[in-house]
Write a protein that holds these residues in place. Sequence first.
Motif, PDB file in Angstrom:
ATOM      1  N   MET A 273      12.976 -14.266  50.831  1.00  0.00           N
ATOM      2  CA  MET A 273      13.118 -15.666  51.244  1.00  0.00           C
ATOM      3  C   MET A 273      14.435 -16.234  50.727  1.00  0.00           C
ATOM      4  N   ARG A 274      14.831 -15.862  49.493  1.00  0.00           N
ATOM      5  CA  ARG A 274      16.116 -16.333  48.956  1.00  0.00           C
ATOM      6  C   ARG A 274      17.269 -15.829  49.810  1.00  0.00           C
ATOM      7  N   SER A 275      17.175 -14.562  50.259  1.00  0.00           N
ATOM      8  CA  SER A 275      18.221 -14.012  51.119  1.00  0.00           C
ATOM      9  C   SER A 275      18.302 -14.790  52.431  1.00  0.00           C
ATOM     10  N   HIS A 276      17.134 -15.112  53.010  1.00  0.00           N
ATOM     11  CA  HIS A 276      17.128 -15.914  54.241  1.00  0.00           C
ATOM     12  C   HIS A 276      17.770 -17.284  54.002  1.00  0.00           C
ATOM     13  N   LEU A 277      17.441 -17.903  52.865  1.00  0.00           N
ATOM     14  CA  LEU A 277      17.998 -19.219  52.565  1.00  0.00           C
ATOM     15  C   LEU A 277      19.518 -19.143  52.377  1.00  0.00           C
ATOM     16  N   HIS A 278      20.003 -18.067  51.736  1.00  0.00           N
ATOM     17  CA  HIS A 278      21.443 -17.903  51.583  1.00  0.00           C
ATOM     18  C   HIS A 278      22.116 -17.755  52.950  1.00  0.00           C
ATOM     19  N   ASP A 279      21.472 -16.963  53.848  1.00  0.00           N
ATOM     20  CA  ASP A 279      22.037 -16.814  55.193  1.00  0.00           C
ATOM     21  C   ASP A 279      22.096 -18.157  55.914  1.00  0.00           C
ATOM     22  N   MET A 280      21.009 -18.930  55.802  1.00  0.00           N
ATOM     23  CA  MET A 280      20.978 -20.228  56.466  1.00  0.00           C
ATOM     24  C   MET A 280      21.986 -21.181  55.845  1.00  0.00           C
ATOM     25  N   ALA A 281      22.141 -21.101  54.506  1.00  0.00           N
ATOM     26  CA  ALA A 281      23.133 -21.968  53.854  1.00  0.00           C
ATOM     27  C   ALA A 281      24.542 -21.605  54.288  1.00  0.00           C
ATOM     28  N   ALA A 282      24.761 -20.317  54.637  1.00  0.00           N
ATOM     29  CA  ALA A 282      26.072 -19.875  55.110  1.00  0.00           C
ATOM     30  C   ALA A 282      26.266 -20.133  56.598  1.00  0.00           C
ATOM     31  N   GLY A 283      25.258 -20.724  57.246  1.00  0.00           N
ATOM     32  CA  GLY A 283      25.391 -21.066  58.660  1.00  0.00           C
ATOM     33  C   GLY A 283      24.886 -20.007  59.613  1.00  0.00           C
ATOM     34  N   ASN A 284      24.240 -18.970  59.097  1.00  0.00           N
ATOM     35  CA  ASN A 284      23.703 -17.907  59.957  1.00  0.00           C
ATOM     36  C   ASN A 284      22.232 -18.201  60.235  1.00  0.00           C
ATOM     37  N   TYR A 285      21.947 -18.654  61.442  1.00  0.00           N
ATOM     38  CA  TYR A 285      20.567 -18.954  61.827  1.00  0.00           C
ATOM     39  C   TYR A 285      20.020 -17.948  62.826  1.00  0.00           C
ATOM     40  N   ASP A 286      20.788 -16.885  63.085  1.00  0.00           N
ATOM     41  CA  ASP A 286      20.322 -15.831  63.999  1.00  0.00           C
ATOM     42  C   ASP A 286      19.633 -14.727  63.208  1.00  0.00           C
ATOM     43  N   ILE A 287      18.759 -15.115  62.316  1.00  0.00           N
ATOM     44  CA  ILE A 287      18.016 -14.157  61.490  1.00  0.00           C
ATOM     45  C   ILE A 287      16.561 -14.172  61.900  1.00  0.00           C
ATOM     46  N   THR A 288      15.920 -13.052  61.666  1.00  0.00           N
ATOM     47  CA  THR A 288      14.503 -12.923  61.989  1.00  0.00           C
ATOM     48  C   THR A 288      13.692 -13.117  60.718  1.00  0.00           C
ATOM     49  N   ILE A 289      12.801 -14.096  60.735  1.00  0.00           N
ATOM     50  CA  ILE A 289      11.959 -14.402  59.579  1.00  0.00           C
ATOM     51  C   ILE A 289      10.524 -14.034  59.926  1.00  0.00           C
TER      52      ILE A 289
END
Length: 568
Positions: A273-289
């Motif tokens: 979840m922290r990795s997902h949050l870091h991606d989202m904080a960096a502007g990457n929202y094309d991730i699969t959760i």
Amino acid sequence: MPRPKIRLWMSIWMSLLSVVLVTVLSVFFYRAFQTALNERVLLQLTSVKRLKKVQIEAYLNRIWEDFTNEPVDGPNPNSFVIDADQLDTLGRNAGLAFQSPVAGIYDLTPYSDSGALSLLLIRPLDSLQYAVRRHPGAAIQRILLERTGMGESGESYLVGRDYHLRSLSRFFPEQAPYSFRAETEGVKQALAGKQGTGIFPDYRGVMVYSSYQPIQFKHLNWVILSEMDVEEVQAPLLELKRQLVAIVIFVLLLAILISYFMARAFSKPILRMRSHLHDMAAGNYDITISPGKGPKELGALFTALGDLKASIKGAIHFSQQIGQMELSADFEPLGDNDKLGHSLLKMREQLIRYHQLQEQNNLANQKSFLNGQEKERSRLAKELHDGLGPLLTSLKLSIQSTDLPAPRKTQLKQLLDEMIVEVRRMTYDLMPQALLDFGVGKAVVHLTEMVRKSSKLNVHYVNSMKDDDPAGLDTETHINLFRIIQELLNNTLKHAQAENVRLSLTQFDDKVALYYQDDGKGFKLDEVQYGYGLKNIKERVKVFNGYLSIHADEHGTEVEVEIPIKDE
């Protein structure tokens, strides 16, 4: 200083929690066991003490009865008769203070050479003589030395008012009892007339469990105590303590092991979840959760994170749309607390208002430009009609009256006639007077006649305008419709290579409909470059908030225009 990782934190806290829990339970169990053991041992000692007290009192009562019932000249060698003076002498020599009545049992132990328990029985025979018997305490000693139910260190013993032992110590059987002083807490309480139990040092200085009670019988004032060493009694407690410590250590090791694996199991989704949050904080929202495997609560957190990502992604997409001026894009805030969503909607509303205002200003500017253009055309047409026209007519009359050769005069007159016709055509093109006088319906009739005369184009025109109702349309609408028809006919003449045109003007209560069709070669809408004519038509329709439809193919071109009628 770097912070510990979540796995280490979870391992430490889970281990501490386990150790604290086991320690608290162990202490509670140990205390409960200790209390129960203390109560049981003290109750056992109290029972033993009571039994021995009863046995001693029964023995004393029995020897007293034997003494009182025995004849003076009986067979007991320890019995003898003395007078009052001898009794006083005996008391002084033995250090006894005989109480009144004198009859009773007295403790001779302090005055015994051996220090062993010894009793003196006295009863009066008459006013001058007393029967006296010296009685050993061996039987009482046997009662006290009976140690059933008292373990290895238990003993029962007697103490006098002078805090000296009256019975043998089982720990020091070779020494005289009177040589030991027992000024203990239990003795003090019993000499004060109290009975009870407690844990305190005995006459040896050793901690013991003790049950104490006074014995008062016919001038005897003793304390009976039944005691056991604390060390012996608490030996099971010490073993229990060692076992509990071993259990705590074992639980600690087990807790560390279990907490390590549990921390790994719980930290993996948290780190993911922290990795997902870091991606989202960096502007990457094309991730699969995905929730993955794990507790239901962690799955709910991943679901909430996925919803958050979808919400932010939707807000970003919507902001991109309104940034590209796609102001009709749909967007729904998550709720009343979705400040970002509501801010974006307000931004879109502001942009819509700004765009509408800009459109209105552009339309007003275009309309003002067209009106100025028409005024200039009207002015030029008037100047041509009122200025140049009369001059040409006067020039023609002057030529007729001049003395010129007939051929030359005829040539000049033809040239002036052509000039007059051209001036009239230019005047008509700039602003037909019929348009101002009779409206667009009648003006288009004249326009189509001019087209037929000047070209091979056959124009079929149907006029359904209410030109007899000048209040129905304003002058600007008449002029605008006329200019659109002019542009359509001009495009057909220049580009369409058509032979026939169908044209109609129809006035309704709320709009004027223009229909135009030619049978020319047409054009492709997606390939044609809009020239001045089509662009002018589109601008005029837009300025008057109208509707424009153009359909073209190899069979010709079809145009539909609708101009709303202003509600005065």
